[in-house]
Enzyme design. Structure first.
Site, mmCIF file in Angstrom:
data_model
loop_
_atom_site.group_PDB
_atom_site.id
_atom_site.type_symbol
_atom_site.label_atom_id
_atom_site.label_comp_id
_atom_site.label_asym_id
_atom_site.label_seq_id
_atom_site.Cartn_x
_atom_site.Cartn_y
_atom_site.Cartn_z
ATOM 1 N N THR A 10 0.807 -1.223 0.000
ATOM 2 C CA THR A 10 0.000 0.000 0.000
ATOM 3 C C THR A 10 0.840 1.273 0.000
ATOM 4 O OG1 THR A 10 -0.155 -0.041 2.422
ATOM 5 C CG2 THR A 10 -1.919 -1.118 1.163
ATOM 6 N N GLY A 11 2.134 1.181 0.297
ATOM 7 C CA GLY A 11 2.996 2.357 0.354
ATOM 8 C C GLY A 11 3.384 2.866 -1.016
ATOM 9 N N SER A 38 -4.658 -2.591 7.521
ATOM 10 C CA SER A 38 -5.121 -2.714 6.138
ATOM 11 C C SER A 38 -5.579 -4.117 5.788
ATOM 12 C CB SER A 38 -4.009 -2.303 5.170
ATOM 13 O OG SER A 38 -3.666 -0.940 5.326
ATOM 14 N N ARG A 110 21.925 -4.319 3.351
ATOM 15 C CA ARG A 110 22.581 -4.144 2.045
ATOM 16 C C ARG A 110 24.089 -4.360 2.139
ATOM 17 N NH1 ARG A 110 19.393 1.341 0.341
ATOM 18 N NH2 ARG A 110 17.519 0.397 -0.556
ATOM 19 N N CYS A 149 18.423 4.456 -4.024
ATOM 20 C CA CYS A 149 18.029 5.119 -5.276
ATOM 21 C C CYS A 149 19.089 6.076 -5.817
ATOM 22 C CB CYS A 149 16.702 5.855 -5.091
ATOM 23 S SG CYS A 149 16.655 6.949 -3.654
ATOM 24 N N GLU A 201 21.996 8.984 3.777
ATOM 25 C CA GLU A 201 22.114 8.832 2.329
ATOM 26 C C GLU A 201 23.563 8.835 1.860
ATOM 27 O OE1 GLU A 201 19.387 8.593 -1.142
ATOM 28 O OE2 GLU A 201 19.186 8.399 1.029
ATOM 29 N N LYS A 204 25.277 5.552 2.553
ATOM 30 C CA LYS A 204 24.807 4.508 1.639
ATOM 31 C C LYS A 204 25.525 4.601 0.297
ATOM 32 C CE LYS A 204 20.181 4.384 3.684
ATOM 33 N NZ LYS A 204 18.765 4.794 3.490
ATOM 34 N N ARG A 234 18.166 17.451 -0.903
ATOM 35 C CA ARG A 234 16.780 17.300 -1.332
ATOM 36 C C ARG A 234 16.334 18.588 -2.024
ATOM 37 N NH1 ARG A 234 14.841 12.546 -1.511
ATOM 38 N NH2 ARG A 234 14.998 12.115 0.727
ATOM 39 N N HIS A 241 16.318 11.666 -9.648
ATOM 40 C CA HIS A 241 17.505 12.134 -8.933
ATOM 41 C C HIS A 241 18.585 12.538 -9.950
ATOM 42 C CE1 HIS A 241 15.606 10.940 -5.360
ATOM 43 N NE2 HIS A 241 16.336 9.903 -4.981
#
Length: 343
Positions: A10-11, A38, A110, A149, A201, A204, A234, A241
């Site tokens: 649902t996200g 949900s 990861r 991402c 970020e 990562k 951001r 991006h």
């Protein structure tokens, strides 16, 4: 057809999964999971649909179930995960222990030594780490991750430059608000503004890049020794991006050599893999998010603005952060898992 389930359906990223899988020629959606609030509702009631195409009729009335291995059909072969990392680190192991192969977009594990972190066009051979993982953890299933991402935008371009002796990379990102999720950044924070910090970020990008570019020696991944430093920002774009990259190389390629390396970098023969993987622009003001984020159906990486600087070769690259950078990356990993016999 491979029967699949979507965890966290649902996200925002879960909805991208639904969009990409609903007409996929190889995958059939067999189960959608979400939180207990949900569960039991038809999907169109459980999900506040925000993707830029209508909710697929095939899933509209599918009943959402709890995110539990016992709640999905036994004939599911592949599970896609878009769970928040705090939830995924608890839940994903249960699915792997139950024998499911999980292709996950969640950030947990990861960097784990026995978890393949994969971009199929860059390091498909890292899937062989699954055998080590199964030996270590006693799983019949497996856990495979796609990178962050922002990392997935840059790394294919770096992979194209490794033959020139990749030594050091500096990157400054201009990341779209959708990367923070629907409620991640308020309009009062981002309008007329740039936020020069995205928690976690930079780390990562600096670690995942080295793992992706590393080599699997049969027992472990030997990370690439390139130094990567990142500054993540951001900005007020919705999707896509954009990244400014400086690459220091041991050799001295010309600008034409760089473009040729980008253009010649191979794709994969998979349904969702774009061909070419890297699309290039001669114009100094390209790529741009609004113009170029849907190249290759949102799965390509765009690169341009290549120039020589005292800090090395500088260029700009761009990818759609919720397609190539999230759900699409996991779907592509799923296609690779299916093709190479891991299901």
């Amino acid at each position: 057809m491979t029967r699949v389930a979507v965890l966290g359906a649902t996200g925002a990223v879960g909805q991208r999964f639904i969009q990409l899988l609903s007409e996929h020629p190889e995958f059939d959606i067999a189960a959608l999971t979400a939180s207990s609030s949900s569960a039991g509702k038809p999907y169109h009631e459980a999900a506040k649909w925000r993707v830029d195409t209508p909710i697929p009729e095939a899933v509209r009335d599918v009943e959402v179930v709890e995110t539990d291995p016992d709640a999905i059909p036994n004939d599911v072969d592949l599970v896609f995960s878009s769970l928040p990392s705090s939830v995924a680190e608890r839940v994903e192991h249960g699915f792997c222990e139950a024998g499911y192969v999980v292709s996950s977009n969640s950030s947990n594990e990861r960097a784990a030594e026995d978890v393949p972190l994969v971009i199929p066009e860059v390091n498909a051979e890292h899937l062989d780490l699954i055998e080590v993982q199964r030996d270590n953890r006693g799983w019949d299933g497996a856990l495979v991750k796609n990178p962050n991402c922002s990392t997935i935008t840059m790394v294919p371009t770096l992979a194209a430059l490794t033959d020139f002796g990749l030594e050091r990379v500096h990157v400054s990102t201009l990341q779209a608000v959708s990367g923070a999720g629907y409620s991640g950044v308020t309009s009062m924070e981002i309008l007329d503004n740039v936020i020069p910090y995205i928690g976690g970020e930079e780390e990562k990008m600096e670690t995942e890049s080295r793992k992706l570019l590393g080599e699997f020696d049969g027992s472990e991944i030997r990370w690439h020794d390139v130094d990567v430093s990142a500054s993540c920002n951001r900005v007020a774009t919705l999707d896509g991006h954009l990244e400014n990259v400086w690459a220091e190389l041991s050799e001295n390629p010309t600008i034409a050599d760089i473009y040729e390396a980008f253009e010649a970098y191979p794709s994969q023969e998979l349904h969702s893999a774009p061909d070419p993987l890297i699309e290039t622009f001669d114009e100094p003001d390209r790529p741009q998010p609004r113009l170029d984020r849907f190249l290759g159906d949102g799965m390509a990486v765009a690169a341009g603005g290549v120039q020589e600087t005292p800090a090395g070769i500088q260029y700009n690259c761009l990818a759609h952060n919720t397609i190539r950078g999230a759900a699409g990356a996991s779907v592509l990993n799923g296609e690779l898992l299916a093709r190479d016999g891991w299901l």
